[in-house]
Motif scaffolding. Structure first.
Motif, PDB file in Angstrom:
ATOM      1  N   LEU A  80       5.635   1.557  -5.234  1.00  0.00           N
ATOM      2  CA  LEU A  80       4.963   0.279  -5.475  1.00  0.00           C
ATOM      3  C   LEU A  80       5.803  -0.593  -6.399  1.00  0.00           C
ATOM      4  O   LEU A  80       6.000  -1.782  -6.144  1.00  0.00           O
ATOM      5  N   HIS A  81       6.284   0.008  -7.476  1.00  0.00           N
ATOM      6  CA  HIS A  81       7.069  -0.724  -8.464  1.00  0.00           C
ATOM      7  C   HIS A  81       8.345  -1.293  -7.842  1.00  0.00           C
ATOM      8  O   HIS A  81       8.705  -2.451  -8.070  1.00  0.00           O
ATOM      9  N   THR A  82       9.026  -0.490  -7.041  1.00  0.00           N
ATOM     10  CA  THR A  82      10.255  -0.940  -6.381  1.00  0.00           C
ATOM     11  C   THR A  82       9.983  -2.143  -5.484  1.00  0.00           C
ATOM     12  O   THR A  82      10.696  -3.160  -5.549  1.00  0.00           O
ATOM     13  N   LEU A  83       8.952  -2.052  -4.656  1.00  0.00           N
ATOM     14  CA  LEU A  83       8.628  -3.159  -3.751  1.00  0.00           C
ATOM     15  C   LEU A  83       8.177  -4.392  -4.533  1.00  0.00           C
ATOM     16  O   LEU A  83       8.547  -5.518  -4.187  1.00  0.00           O
ATOM     17  N   LEU A  84       7.402  -4.183  -5.582  1.00  0.00           N
ATOM     18  CA  LEU A  84       6.961  -5.290  -6.427  1.00  0.00           C
ATOM     19  C   LEU A  84       8.153  -6.026  -7.028  1.00  0.00           C
ATOM     20  O   LEU A  84       8.209  -7.261  -7.020  1.00  0.00           O
ATOM     21  N   GLN A  85       9.128  -5.274  -7.513  1.00  0.00           N
ATOM     22  CA  GLN A  85      10.318  -5.881  -8.117  1.00  0.00           C
ATOM     23  C   GLN A  85      11.079  -6.733  -7.103  1.00  0.00           C
ATOM     24  O   GLN A  85      11.601  -7.787  -7.438  1.00  0.00           O
ATOM     25  N   ALA A 122      -1.453  -4.747  -5.002  1.00  0.00           N
ATOM     26  CA  ALA A 122      -1.047  -3.360  -4.767  1.00  0.00           C
ATOM     27  C   ALA A 122      -2.274  -2.471  -4.647  1.00  0.00           C
ATOM     28  O   ALA A 122      -3.273  -2.668  -5.336  1.00  0.00           O
ATOM     29  N   ALA A 123      -2.163  -1.478  -3.768  1.00  0.00           N
ATOM     30  CA  ALA A 123      -3.201  -0.470  -3.585  1.00  0.00           C
ATOM     31  C   ALA A 123      -2.533   0.888  -3.460  1.00  0.00           C
ATOM     32  O   ALA A 123      -1.477   1.010  -2.838  1.00  0.00           O
ATOM     33  N   THR A 124      -3.150   1.902  -4.055  1.00  0.00           N
ATOM     34  CA  THR A 124      -2.601   3.257  -3.994  1.00  0.00           C
ATOM     35  C   THR A 124      -3.370   4.155  -3.031  1.00  0.00           C
ATOM     36  O   THR A 124      -3.100   5.348  -2.956  1.00  0.00           O
ATOM     37  N   SER A 125      -4.319   3.577  -2.297  1.00  0.00           N
ATOM     38  CA  SER A 125      -5.069   4.365  -1.315  1.00  0.00           C
ATOM     39  C   SER A 125      -5.447   3.474  -0.140  1.00  0.00           C
ATOM     40  O   SER A 125      -5.503   2.246  -0.262  1.00  0.00           O
ATOM     41  N   VAL A 175       0.850  -1.192   0.000  1.00  0.00           N
ATOM     42  CA  VAL A 175       0.000   0.000   0.000  1.00  0.00           C
ATOM     43  C   VAL A 175       0.886   1.242   0.000  1.00  0.00           C
ATOM     44  O   VAL A 175       1.599   1.499   0.969  1.00  0.00           O
ATOM     45  N   ASP A 176       0.847   1.980  -1.108  1.00  0.00           N
ATOM     46  CA  ASP A 176       1.630   3.211  -1.234  1.00  0.00           C
ATOM     47  C   ASP A 176       0.998   4.042  -2.337  1.00  0.00           C
ATOM     48  O   ASP A 176       0.622   3.499  -3.375  1.00  0.00           O
ATOM     49  N   ASP A 177       0.889   5.341  -2.121  1.00  0.00           N
ATOM     50  CA  ASP A 177       0.266   6.207  -3.126  1.00  0.00           C
ATOM     51  C   ASP A 177       1.233   6.643  -4.217  1.00  0.00           C
ATOM     52  O   ASP A 177       0.822   7.251  -5.196  1.00  0.00           O
ATOM     53  N   VAL A 178       2.512   6.301  -4.098  1.00  0.00           N
ATOM     54  CA  VAL A 178       3.524   6.669  -5.095  1.00  0.00           C
ATOM     55  C   VAL A 178       3.841   5.437  -5.944  1.00  0.00           C
ATOM     56  O   VAL A 178       4.359   4.436  -5.427  1.00  0.00           O
ATOM     57  N   HIS A 179       3.537   5.514  -7.232  1.00  0.00           N
ATOM     58  CA  HIS A 179       3.704   4.362  -8.119  1.00  0.00           C
ATOM     59  C   HIS A 179       5.136   3.838  -8.165  1.00  0.00           C
ATOM     60  O   HIS A 179       5.349   2.624  -8.247  1.00  0.00           O
ATOM     61  N   GLU A 180       6.123   4.738  -8.093  1.00  0.00           N
ATOM     62  CA  GLU A 180       7.520   4.300  -8.113  1.00  0.00           C
ATOM     63  C   GLU A 180       7.841   3.424  -6.910  1.00  0.00           C
ATOM     64  O   GLU A 180       8.592   2.454  -7.017  1.00  0.00           O
TER      65      GLU A 180
END
Length: 140
Positions: free
Chosen positions: A23-28, A38-41, A16-21
Motif C-alpha cells: 500500500l505504502h509503495t503504491l501510495l508513494q 486505501a483498503a487492507t481487505s 486494495v492490498d492486505d500488505v501495508h508495504e
C-alpha cells in the motif's frame, strides 16, 4: 482530454492490498497526481468503492485473506454503482491463468509486482482517460 474530472479535482484511486508495504509503495507512486484511498481487505474495499463519489479507478491485489481479489472484482462488477469503475489487478499472482481469469471477470488491466512506477502511472492514466472517454461518448 487532459481533464478527467469535471471540477479539476484529482482523480481518486482506491488501492486494495492486505500488505501495508505494498500500500505504502503504491501510495508513494500515486499521491502526487491522484487522491488515494486505501483498503487492507476486500470488505473494506467494497465499502469504500460504494461511497459517493465512487473512486475513478481501483488497484486490486488478488491474494488476500477472507475475500480474494477475484471475489472483490465480481462484487464490484455485479453492483450498478461500481460496475463501470476500471479495475487494474496489481499482484504477485503472475501465472497466465491468473491474468486470463482476471480479464475474463472484468479487470481492465493486470500488472505484476513489484511494480515499475512509470508503467503503473502510464496504465493508470490510460484507463482513466479511456473511462472518461466512454462516459462522454459511449462504449468504444
Amino acid at each position: 482530454m487532459s481533464d478527467i474530472n469535471t471540477q479539476n479535482e484529482k482523480p481518486t484511486i482506491l488501492i486494495v492490498d492486505d500488505v501495508h508495504e505494498n500500500l505504502h509503495t503504491l501510495l508513494q507512486i500515486l499521491r502526487g497526481d491522484y487522491a488515494v484511498l486505501a483498503a487492507t481487505s476486500g470488505a473494506k474495499a467494497l465499502e469504500l468503492a460504494r461511497r459517493n463519489p465512487v473512486p475513478n479507478l481501483i488497484l486490486l491485489d488478488i491474494r488476500m485473506p477472507e475475500m480474494d481479489g477475484y471475489q472483490v472484482l465480481q462484487s464490484l462488477k455485479s453492483d450498478v454503482l461500481t460496475a463501470d469503475i476500471p479495475v487494474i489487478f496489481v499482484t504477485a499472482a503472475t501465472e497466465a491463468e491468473d491474468e486470463a481469469l482476471g480479464i475474463r471477470l472484468g479487470a481492465s488491466d493486470y500488472l505484476a509486482k513489484p511494480v515499475i512506477p512509470e508503467i503503473l502511472l502510464a496504465r493508470v492514466k490510460l484507463h482513466l482517460e479511456l473511462h472518461a472517454y466512454r462516459k462522454r461518448y459511449g462504449r468504444l
